[in-house]
Design a protein around this motif. Structure first.
Motif, PDB file in Angstrom:
ATOM      1  N   VAL A 175      -6.793   8.772   1.637  1.00 53.68           N
ATOM      2  CA  VAL A 175      -6.367   7.395   1.364  1.00 53.68           C
ATOM      3  C   VAL A 175      -6.294   6.597   2.658  1.00 53.68           C
ATOM      4  O   VAL A 175      -6.771   5.455   2.730  1.00 53.68           O
ATOM      5  N   ARG A 176      -5.734   7.202   3.686  1.00 52.60           N
ATOM      6  CA  ARG A 176      -5.633   6.511   4.982  1.00 52.60           C
ATOM      7  C   ARG A 176      -7.018   6.238   5.562  1.00 52.60           C
ATOM      8  O   ARG A 176      -7.273   5.150   6.110  1.00 52.60           O
ATOM      9  N   GLN A 177      -7.924   7.178   5.438  1.00 53.81           N
ATOM     10  CA  GLN A 177      -9.274   7.003   5.971  1.00 53.81           C
ATOM     11  C   GLN A 177     -10.010   5.870   5.256  1.00 53.81           C
ATOM     12  O   GLN A 177     -10.638   5.012   5.908  1.00 53.81           O
ATOM     13  N   LEU A 178      -9.940   5.845   3.933  1.00 53.49           N
ATOM     14  CA  LEU A 178     -10.621   4.792   3.179  1.00 53.49           C
ATOM     15  C   LEU A 178     -10.014   3.424   3.456  1.00 53.49           C
ATOM     16  O   LEU A 178     -10.740   2.421   3.575  1.00 53.49           O
ATOM     17  N   PHE A 186      -2.870  19.237  -2.546  1.00 53.56           N
ATOM     18  CA  PHE A 186      -3.226  17.872  -2.921  1.00 53.56           C
ATOM     19  C   PHE A 186      -2.497  16.787  -2.131  1.00 53.56           C
ATOM     20  O   PHE A 186      -3.148  15.879  -1.599  1.00 53.56           O
ATOM     21  N   LEU A 187      -1.186  16.853  -2.052  1.00 52.19           N
ATOM     22  CA  LEU A 187      -0.437  15.733  -1.485  1.00 52.19           C
ATOM     23  C   LEU A 187      -0.821  15.435  -0.033  1.00 52.19           C
ATOM     24  O   LEU A 187      -1.074  14.277   0.326  1.00 52.19           O
ATOM     25  N   GLU A 188      -0.887  16.453   0.801  1.00 50.19           N
ATOM     26  CA  GLU A 188      -1.243  16.239   2.205  1.00 50.19           C
ATOM     27  C   GLU A 188      -2.701  15.807   2.384  1.00 50.19           C
ATOM     28  O   GLU A 188      -2.978  14.810   3.046  1.00 50.19           O
ATOM     29  N   PRO A 189      -3.665  16.533   1.802  1.00 47.36           N
ATOM     30  CA  PRO A 189      -5.073  16.109   1.949  1.00 47.36           C
ATOM     31  C   PRO A 189      -5.336  14.717   1.380  1.00 47.36           C
ATOM     32  O   PRO A 189      -6.112  13.945   1.953  1.00 47.36           O
ATOM     33  N   LYS A 234      -6.105   6.745  -4.760  1.00 42.38           N
ATOM     34  CA  LYS A 234      -4.683   6.425  -4.910  1.00 42.38           C
ATOM     35  C   LYS A 234      -4.165   6.858  -6.277  1.00 42.38           C
ATOM     36  O   LYS A 234      -3.039   7.373  -6.393  1.00 42.38           O
ATOM     37  N   GLN A 235      -4.965   6.652  -7.308  1.00 41.60           N
ATOM     38  CA  GLN A 235      -4.546   7.051  -8.651  1.00 41.60           C
ATOM     39  C   GLN A 235      -4.397   8.565  -8.754  1.00 41.60           C
ATOM     40  O   GLN A 235      -3.461   9.070  -9.378  1.00 41.60           O
ATOM     41  N   LEU A 236      -5.319   9.289  -8.143  1.00 44.06           N
ATOM     42  CA  LEU A 236      -5.214  10.755  -8.133  1.00 44.06           C
ATOM     43  C   LEU A 236      -3.973  11.204  -7.370  1.00 44.06           C
ATOM     44  O   LEU A 236      -3.286  12.148  -7.769  1.00 44.06           O
ATOM     45  N   ALA A 237      -3.680  10.517  -6.253  1.00 43.41           N
ATOM     46  CA  ALA A 237      -2.502  10.852  -5.455  1.00 43.41           C
ATOM     47  C   ALA A 237      -1.216  10.537  -6.225  1.00 43.41           C
ATOM     48  O   ALA A 237      -0.248  11.310  -6.191  1.00 43.41           O
ATOM     49  N   GLU A 238      -1.195   9.411  -6.926  1.00 40.50           N
ATOM     50  CA  GLU A 238      -0.023   9.041  -7.716  1.00 40.50           C
ATOM     51  C   GLU A 238       0.223  10.056  -8.835  1.00 40.50           C
ATOM     52  O   GLU A 238       1.369  10.405  -9.136  1.00 40.50           O
ATOM     53  N   GLU A 239      -0.854  10.539  -9.439  1.00 36.81           N
ATOM     54  CA  GLU A 239      -0.708  11.524 -10.505  1.00 36.81           C
ATOM     55  C   GLU A 239      -0.158  12.839  -9.965  1.00 36.81           C
ATOM     56  O   GLU A 239       0.660  13.497 -10.612  1.00 36.81           O
ATOM     57  N   ALA A 240      -0.612  13.233  -8.771  1.00 36.85           N
ATOM     58  CA  ALA A 240      -0.088  14.445  -8.139  1.00 36.85           C
ATOM     59  C   ALA A 240       1.404  14.299  -7.856  1.00 36.85           C
ATOM     60  O   ALA A 240       2.191  15.239  -8.065  1.00 36.85           O
ATOM     61  N   LEU A 241       1.812  13.121  -7.397  1.00 35.82           N
ATOM     62  CA  LEU A 241       3.236  12.864  -7.140  1.00 35.82           C
ATOM     63  C   LEU A 241       4.047  12.927  -8.430  1.00 35.82           C
ATOM     64  O   LEU A 241       5.176  13.427  -8.441  1.00 35.82           O
ATOM     65  N   TYR A 242       3.466  12.424  -9.519  1.00 33.47           N
ATOM     66  CA  TYR A 242       4.156  12.434 -10.809  1.00 33.47           C
ATOM     67  C   TYR A 242       4.409  13.865 -11.287  1.00 33.47           C
ATOM     68  O   TYR A 242       5.527  14.221 -11.668  1.00 33.47           O
TER      69      TYR A 242
END
Length: 228
Positions: free
Chosen positions: A194-197, A186-189, A155-163
């Motif tokens: 995140v959904r899987q975990l 990044f965003l799609e994968p 989630k943190q990696l995804a949030e950073e990509a969004l930023y």
């Protein structure tokens, strides 16, 4: 004749505005007798274009965040792969997450280099509440806690990509190439991971309410091994 006149006017305008172009610099270097000056005059002959330099530090920090996360996942995989824990499913899951974040880090480095930038491994990750945790704490994680930690990391990696993506789109100096790269790579994968975990945590949480929780965890680990 009218079109020819417009073309000539356009070329004159371009040449007037593009005084700092690579061609202009190389032309000056060829006319210079000083070798040191020749080196300095070739400064614009590189792959830099757009506003990549405004986002280079963020991308460098994102690379280092991936490298740190990769080692965390690798340590978690090693913990569940030893003879005491003996959870091959969890071991494989975290090893795959480790490999994926490592590959993403290299892909980011290649993108930075392709746009004419350089990698700085001393650029600390911008992520607040860094994903780093002490090795002792990793070795104390059980199955459900390890999944929770993995979810937090992703989630943190995804949030950073969004930023970074939002900056590339809304910044006064935008760069559509950076935004498109993050969306595609990044965003799609990351949303899938995140959904899987999150799904794994929900399933395991329900199984732990069973009378024989140890058997449920064993069966879930077997499920993960087949899934991977």
């Amino acid at each position: 004749m009218f079109r020819l006149g417009l073309l000539c006017a356009f070329l004159i305008a371009v040449s007037a505005e593009d005084m700092d172009s690579c061609y202009d610099k190389s032309k000056k270097a060829c006319n210079s007798l000083d070798f040191v000056d020749k080196k300095a005059l070739f400064t614009n002959c590189n792959a830099v274009y757009g506003n990549i330099m405004d986002f280079q530090a963020d991308l460098q920090a994102y690379v280092n965040a991936h490298i740190e996360s990769s080692f965390e996942f690798l340590l978690m995989s090693t913990h569940f792969g030893n003879y005491e824990a003996n959870r091959d499913g969890f071991k494989t899951l975290y090893r795959k997450l480790s490999d994926k974040t490592w590959e993403d880090a290299f892909d980011l480095i290649k993108f930075i280099a392709k746009r004419g930038g350089k990698m700085n491994f001393n650029q600390l990750p911008r992520i607040k509440g860094s994903t780093q945790i002490k090795s002792k704490k990793i070795l104390q994680l059980n199955e459900i806690h390890s999944l929770s930690k993995a979810l937090d990391i992703e989630k943190q990696l995804a949030e950073e990509a969004l930023y970074i993506h939002s900056r590339a789109q809304q910044h006064s100096k935008q760069d559509a190439s950076v935004a498109h790269y993050l969306e595609e790579q990044f965003l799609e994968p990351q949303s899938d991971v995140v959904r899987q975990l999150a799904g794994h945590i929900t399933d395991l949480k329900k199984l732990l309410t069973d009378h024989d929780a140890s058997l449920s965890v064993f069966m879930f680990d077997e499920y993960l091994k087949k899934l991977m």
